[in-house]
Design an enzyme around this catalytic site. Structure first.
Site, PDB file in Angstrom:
ATOM      1  N   ASN A 158      49.115  45.740  36.786  1.00 40.09           N
ATOM      2  CA  ASN A 158      49.792  45.319  35.564  1.00 40.09           C
ATOM      3  C   ASN A 158      49.643  46.450  34.522  1.00 40.09           C
ATOM      4  OD1 ASN A 158      49.990  44.283  32.872  1.00 40.09           O
ATOM      5  ND2 ASN A 158      49.970  42.216  33.718  1.00 40.09           N
ATOM      6  N   ASP A 160      50.839  46.478  31.380  1.00 46.95           N
ATOM      7  CA  ASP A 160      51.086  46.033  29.999  1.00 46.95           C
ATOM      8  C   ASP A 160      50.304  46.842  28.967  1.00 46.95           C
ATOM      9  OD1 ASP A 160      52.653  44.032  30.972  1.00 46.95           O
ATOM     10  OD2 ASP A 160      51.231  42.402  30.587  1.00 46.95           O
ATOM     11  N   HIS A 161      49.034  47.140  29.322  1.00 45.82           N
ATOM     12  CA  HIS A 161      48.190  47.707  28.270  1.00 45.82           C
ATOM     13  C   HIS A 161      48.433  49.195  28.025  1.00 45.82           C
ATOM     14  CE1 HIS A 161      46.676  43.914  27.463  1.00 45.82           C
ATOM     15  NE2 HIS A 161      46.089  43.755  28.639  1.00 45.82           N
ATOM     16  N   ARG A 196      56.856  39.729  26.858  1.00 50.79           N
ATOM     17  CA  ARG A 196      56.563  38.586  25.990  1.00 50.79           C
ATOM     18  C   ARG A 196      57.668  38.371  24.973  1.00 50.79           C
ATOM     19  NH1 ARG A 196      51.744  36.218  24.920  1.00 50.79           N
ATOM     20  NH2 ARG A 196      50.124  36.564  26.457  1.00 50.79           N
ATOM     21  N   ARG A 200      54.996  42.200  22.164  1.00 48.35           N
ATOM     22  CA  ARG A 200      53.833  42.895  21.603  1.00 48.35           C
ATOM     23  C   ARG A 200      53.455  44.145  22.405  1.00 48.35           C
ATOM     24  NH1 ARG A 200      49.056  38.574  22.799  1.00 48.35           N
ATOM     25  NH2 ARG A 200      50.518  37.249  21.707  1.00 48.35           N
ATOM     26  N   HIS A 201      53.801  44.179  23.687  1.00 47.88           N
ATOM     27  CA  HIS A 201      53.528  45.428  24.434  1.00 47.88           C
ATOM     28  C   HIS A 201      54.779  45.917  25.174  1.00 47.88           C
ATOM     29  CE1 HIS A 201      52.501  42.273  27.286  1.00 47.88           C
ATOM     30  NE2 HIS A 201      51.260  42.111  26.853  1.00 47.88           N
ATOM     31  N   GLU A 221      56.490  39.218  34.772  1.00 47.30           N
ATOM     32  CA  GLU A 221      55.793  38.027  34.276  1.00 47.30           C
ATOM     33  C   GLU A 221      56.518  37.552  33.024  1.00 47.30           C
ATOM     34  OE1 GLU A 221      51.601  37.750  32.739  1.00 47.30           O
ATOM     35  OE2 GLU A 221      51.353  38.881  34.580  1.00 47.30           O
ATOM     36  N   GLU A 302      50.333  32.061  41.852  1.00 46.77           N
ATOM     37  CA  GLU A 302      49.270  33.012  41.525  1.00 46.77           C
ATOM     38  C   GLU A 302      48.126  32.185  40.946  1.00 46.77           C
ATOM     39  OE1 GLU A 302      50.240  36.493  39.135  1.00 46.77           O
ATOM     40  OE2 GLU A 302      48.136  36.593  38.453  1.00 46.77           O
TER      41      GLU A 302
HETATM   42  N1  PXP Z   1      48.127  37.658  36.204  1.00 47.48           N
HETATM   43  C1  PXP Z   1      48.687  37.080  35.112  1.00 47.48           C
HETATM   44  C2  PXP Z   1      49.564  35.904  35.332  1.00 47.48           C
HETATM   45  C3  PXP Z   1      48.461  37.582  33.821  1.00 47.48           C
HETATM   46  O1  PXP Z   1      49.024  36.986  32.748  1.00 47.48           O
HETATM   47  C4  PXP Z   1      47.668  38.737  33.680  1.00 47.48           C
HETATM   48  C5  PXP Z   1      47.476  39.328  32.302  1.00 47.48           C
HETATM   49  O2  PXP Z   1      48.645  39.845  31.818  1.00 47.48           O
HETATM   50  C6  PXP Z   1      47.111  39.302  34.830  1.00 47.48           C
HETATM   51  C7  PXP Z   1      47.340  38.739  36.069  1.00 47.48           C
HETATM   52  C8  PXP Z   1      46.251  40.518  34.774  1.00 47.48           C
HETATM   53  O3  PXP Z   1      45.091  40.196  34.084  1.00 47.48           O
HETATM   54  P1  PXP Z   1      44.111  41.351  33.639  1.00 47.48           P
HETATM   55  O4  PXP Z   1      44.859  42.237  32.710  1.00 47.48           O
HETATM   56  O5  PXP Z   1      42.985  40.612  33.011  1.00 47.48           O
HETATM   57  O6  PXP Z   1      43.707  42.054  34.918  1.00 47.48           O
END
Ligand code: PXP
Length: 391
Positions: A158, A160-161, A196, A200-201, A221, A302
């Protein structure tokens, strides 16, 4: 054991195809034909109707047709068995009516087709019909019992960050699209992003570019809101994961209440299925939510690993782990494909990756946090080696 599969539905249903080949290998082996050759053609209703008209004089589509190359019932191992044609359109709609995941229903059609190639014919007599039915049930049950995930657990990253850091400055770097490429080169089996509502990201531009550049699998997601649903339908990611989304939360806090939103989620999932976008539901490790996920037509669940990762002591952690293991087994046994994620880090991941029913982990924050220190390529490779040596 040559099993050839050709999907003529222009890449649709791609996630079903790999599994179908494994199923065909297994069924042939159980029938004593591990050396025999089989071709499977996956078609649309339109193509099936044409075949049905041409070969059976019936001008409408059907679910499965068999074209044997051999005659007789006691065929030796190592022969050319013939062709099986399955209409994925009919398979999908019949599976939905019967409330069976399409992948499992395709297995039933495959077994039926293989038994025909091996000389059984339910149309010959009621005795033969009953024999064929019994044999098909036995093979199907064996297949479900023995089906094993192919290979190791997959790791999806992921990103996102990476976008969180970019948005902190409101400029154009670091770029999550570039990060996704690095993750894939390091061995990630998929890229996950959460678009989102508040942006935000991840931004709209990111998902558009990721759709064009991700080579493995793009999992979008999202919350089930009208605006994001429209974006997903237009974007056509390889799959989507529906999550609950609250504006004030720092990250996704809990699983979806699927059981409490049956009508709404059934509708969203069927909208996605019409565009051939498989849907995963992010749920807490809870049997009721697993069953509801099957009922609304999800392909994947999931399982939320957050409470396991955040546990304050070993006893709670063990308890949360058992809940995840049980929910994953239950989902797998029902024919759902099982992913897990949220909060997993370099210490908590191995135990989850070792669970047989879990096919893929979705990990973001821990990998990005480590990437700042050691580089993204190394951070992904280190996590991958944990996942692969455990799973
Ligand atoms: N799975 C889902 C459904 C999530 O919302 C997230 C966070 O965006 C993750 C996995 C990944 O989580 P993390 O960033 O804590 O590894």
């Amino acid at each position: 054991m040559p099993v050839y599969i050709k999907n003529e539905t222009s890449g649709r249903h791609a996630l079903t195809v790999d599994k179908l080949k494994l199923s065909a290998d297994y069924i042939l082996q159980r029938c004593g034909h591990n050396e025999s050759e089989l071709s499977i053609l996956l078609v649309s209703d339109l193509a099936m109707q044409e075949l049905n008209r041409q070969y059976r004089n019936i001008n409408k589509p059907t679910n499965v047709l068999s074209f044997p190359m051999q005659e007789g019932k006691s065929l030796p191992n190592g022969v050319l068995l013939g062709d099986i044609v399955i209409s994925l359109d009919t398979a999908d709609s019949e599976a939905r009516q019967k409330r069976i995941p399409p992948r499992l229903y395709c297995n039933k059609l495959l077994i039926h087709g293989i038994l025909h190639l091996l000389g059984l014919d339910h149309e010959r007599s009621t005795q033969e019909e009953s024999n064929m039915q019994k044999k098909a049930e036995m093979l199907y049950n064996d297949l479900i019992q023995n089906e094993r995930r192919p290979g190791m657990t997959h790791l999806a990253i992921n990103v996102d960050h990476v976008a969180t850091l970019r948005q902190a400055r409101g400029i154009d770097e670091p770029d999550p699209v570039l990060a996704a490429g690095i993750c894939e080169l390091a061995g990630a089996a998929g890229i996950v992003v959460h678009l989102r509502e508040d942006r935000r990201h991840i931004q709209d531009r990111d998902v558009l570019l990721l759709r064009q550049t991700v080579k493995t699998k793009l999992n979008l997601e999202m919350g089930a809101t009208e605006e994001i649903i429209d974006i997903a339908l237009g974007l056509k990611p390889d799959m989507i994961t529906l999550v609950p989304e609250k504006r004030a939360e720092l990250t996704t806090e809990g699983g979806l209440d699927v059981a409490g939103q049956i009508t709404k989620l059934t509708k969203v999932i069927s909208q996605m299925q019409q565009e051939d976008i498989p849907v995963s539901l992010f749920i807490d490790p809870d049997f009721e939510q697993v069953q509801a996920s099957l009922d609304v037509g999800a392909t994947f669940v999931e399982i939320h690993t957050g409470r396991y990762c955040d546990a304050e002591n070993e006893k709670t952690m063990d308890h949360e782990f058992e809940l995840i293991a049980a929910a994953a087994d239950k989902a797998y046994g029902l024919g759902l494909r099982v992913y897990a994620g949220h909060g997993l880090n370099y210490l908590t991941t191995a135990r989850i990756a070792a669970l047989d029913a879990i096919e893929e982990l979705s990990i973001g924050h821990a990998v990005m946090a480590r990437a700042i220190m050691v580089g993204l390529d190394q951070a992904v490779r280190e996590m991958l080696s944990i996942v692969q040596s455990a799973g």
